[in-house]
Write a protein that holds these residues in place. Structure first.
Motif, mmCIF file in Angstrom:
data_model
loop_
_atom_site.group_PDB
_atom_site.id
_atom_site.type_symbol
_atom_site.label_atom_id
_atom_site.label_comp_id
_atom_site.label_asym_id
_atom_site.label_seq_id
_atom_site.Cartn_x
_atom_site.Cartn_y
_atom_site.Cartn_z
ATOM 1 N N ASP A 207 9.271 2.372 6.247
ATOM 2 C CA ASP A 207 8.586 1.102 6.494
ATOM 3 C C ASP A 207 7.175 1.052 5.927
ATOM 4 O O ASP A 207 6.622 -0.013 5.742
ATOM 5 N N ASN A 208 6.587 2.210 5.660
ATOM 6 C CA ASN A 208 5.187 2.252 5.220
ATOM 7 C C ASN A 208 5.060 2.383 3.704
ATOM 8 O O ASN A 208 4.134 3.010 3.224
ATOM 9 N N THR A 209 5.960 1.768 2.931
ATOM 10 C CA THR A 209 5.859 1.855 1.472
ATOM 11 C C THR A 209 4.601 1.154 0.975
ATOM 12 O O THR A 209 4.024 1.577 -0.017
ATOM 13 N N HIS A 210 4.176 0.098 1.666
ATOM 14 C CA HIS A 210 2.948 -0.593 1.264
ATOM 15 C C HIS A 210 1.745 0.336 1.392
ATOM 16 O O HIS A 210 0.872 0.359 0.524
ATOM 17 N N PHE B 168 -2.640 3.842 -5.372
ATOM 18 C CA PHE B 168 -3.560 3.052 -6.180
ATOM 19 C C PHE B 168 -5.000 3.497 -5.960
ATOM 20 O O PHE B 168 -5.768 3.634 -6.914
ATOM 21 N N HIS B 169 -5.365 3.744 -4.704
ATOM 22 C CA HIS B 169 -6.731 4.181 -4.404
ATOM 23 C C HIS B 169 -7.011 5.542 -5.046
ATOM 24 O O HIS B 169 -8.087 5.755 -5.632
ATOM 25 N N SER B 170 -6.072 6.466 -4.971
ATOM 26 C CA SER B 170 -6.260 7.794 -5.568
ATOM 27 C C SER B 170 -6.405 7.692 -7.080
ATOM 28 O O SER B 170 -7.291 8.315 -7.677
ATOM 29 N N LEU B 171 -5.529 6.895 -7.702
ATOM 30 C CA LEU B 171 -5.618 6.740 -9.159
ATOM 31 C C LEU B 171 -6.915 6.057 -9.569
ATOM 32 O O LEU B 171 -7.538 6.423 -10.575
ATOM 33 N N LYS B 172 -7.334 5.066 -8.789
ATOM 34 C CA LYS B 172 -8.578 4.365 -9.094
ATOM 35 C C LYS B 172 -9.770 5.318 -8.989
ATOM 36 O O LYS B 172 -10.652 5.324 -9.854
ATOM 37 N N THR B 173 -9.795 6.149 -7.957
ATOM 38 C CA THR B 173 -10.877 7.107 -7.776
ATOM 39 C C THR B 173 -10.930 8.105 -8.932
ATOM 40 O O THR B 173 -12.002 8.392 -9.467
ATOM 41 N N ILE B 174 -9.753 8.608 -9.312
ATOM 42 C CA ILE B 174 -9.696 9.568 -10.419
ATOM 43 C C ILE B 174 -10.154 8.915 -11.713
ATOM 44 O O ILE B 174 -10.923 9.505 -12.487
ATOM 45 N N ALA B 175 -9.686 7.703 -11.958
ATOM 46 C CA ALA B 175 -10.064 7.004 -13.188
ATOM 47 C C ALA B 175 -11.561 6.722 -13.229
ATOM 48 O O ALA B 175 -12.204 6.881 -14.279
ATOM 49 N N LEU B 176 -12.142 6.327 -12.095
ATOM 50 C CA LEU B 176 -13.581 6.059 -12.061
ATOM 51 C C LEU B 176 -14.399 7.327 -12.304
ATOM 52 O O LEU B 176 -15.375 7.312 -13.065
#
Length: 138
Positions: free
Chosen positions: A16-19, A26-34
Motif C-alpha cells: 500500500d505504501n508504493t507512493h 525521488f528524494h534520494s535521487l534528487k539529493t544525490i544529483a544536487l
C-alpha cells in the motif's frame, strides 16, 4: 486456490505504501544529483578561475580534480546505496513470498491428502473387515 495465491502475491509485491517508496526514491535521487552537480559546478568554477588566471595553476588543478572526482564519486556511491536498499527490499519481499507460498502449498497438500484418505477409507474398512473374516474362518 488461484484467488488465494493471487491475493498473497498482490499483497506482498504491491504494498500500500508504493507512493511513499516513490517519494523516498525521488528524494534520494534528487539529493544525490544536487550534491554531485554542486561538486561538478565547483570543479567547473575552478577551471574557469584557473583559465582566467585568478587561481594559481597548481591550486586550480588540485581543486578542479578533487571537486570533479568528488562529484562523480558521490553520484556513484549514492546510486549504489539506493540500488542496495532496493535489492534488500526485494529480497525481503521474495522471502515473504516464499514463506506464504510454502504455507499455502502445505495447506493444500494436507487438504488433498485428507480428501484422498477420506475417499479411500470405505475401501480400507471393507478390506480390513474381509481380512478379519478370512482370518476368523481359517
Amino acid at each position: 486456490l488461484v484467488d488465494r495465491l493471487s491475493t498473497v502475491v498482490d499483497n506482498i509485491l504491491k504494498p500500500d505504501n508504493t507512493h511513499v517508496d516513490k517519494e523516498r526514491l525521488f528524494h534520494s535521487l534528487k539529493t544525490i544529483a544536487l550534491l554531485s552537480s554542486s561538486l561538478e559546478m565547483g570543479a567547473l568554477g575552478s577551471g574557469v578561475l584557473m583559465s582566467l588566471q585568478f587561481l594559481d595553476p597548481v591550486t586550480g588543478w588540485i581543486s578542479l580534480s578533487t571537486l570533479a572526482i568528488g562529484g562523480g564519486a558521490s553520484y556513484m556511491i549514492g546510486t549504489t546505496r539506493i540500488a542496495r536498499q532496493y535489492r534488500n527490499q526485494w529480497l525481503q519481499r521474495s522471502q515473504r513470498l516464499d514463506h506464504a507460498l510454502e504455507a499455502i502449498s502445505e495447506k493444500e497438500l494436507d487438504r488433498v491428502n485428507r480428501r484422498i484418505l477420506d475417499g479411500v477409507a470405505p475401501y480400507t474398512r471393507f478390506v480390513e473387515s474381509e481380512q478379519n473374516r478370512i482370518d476368523y474362518l481359517e
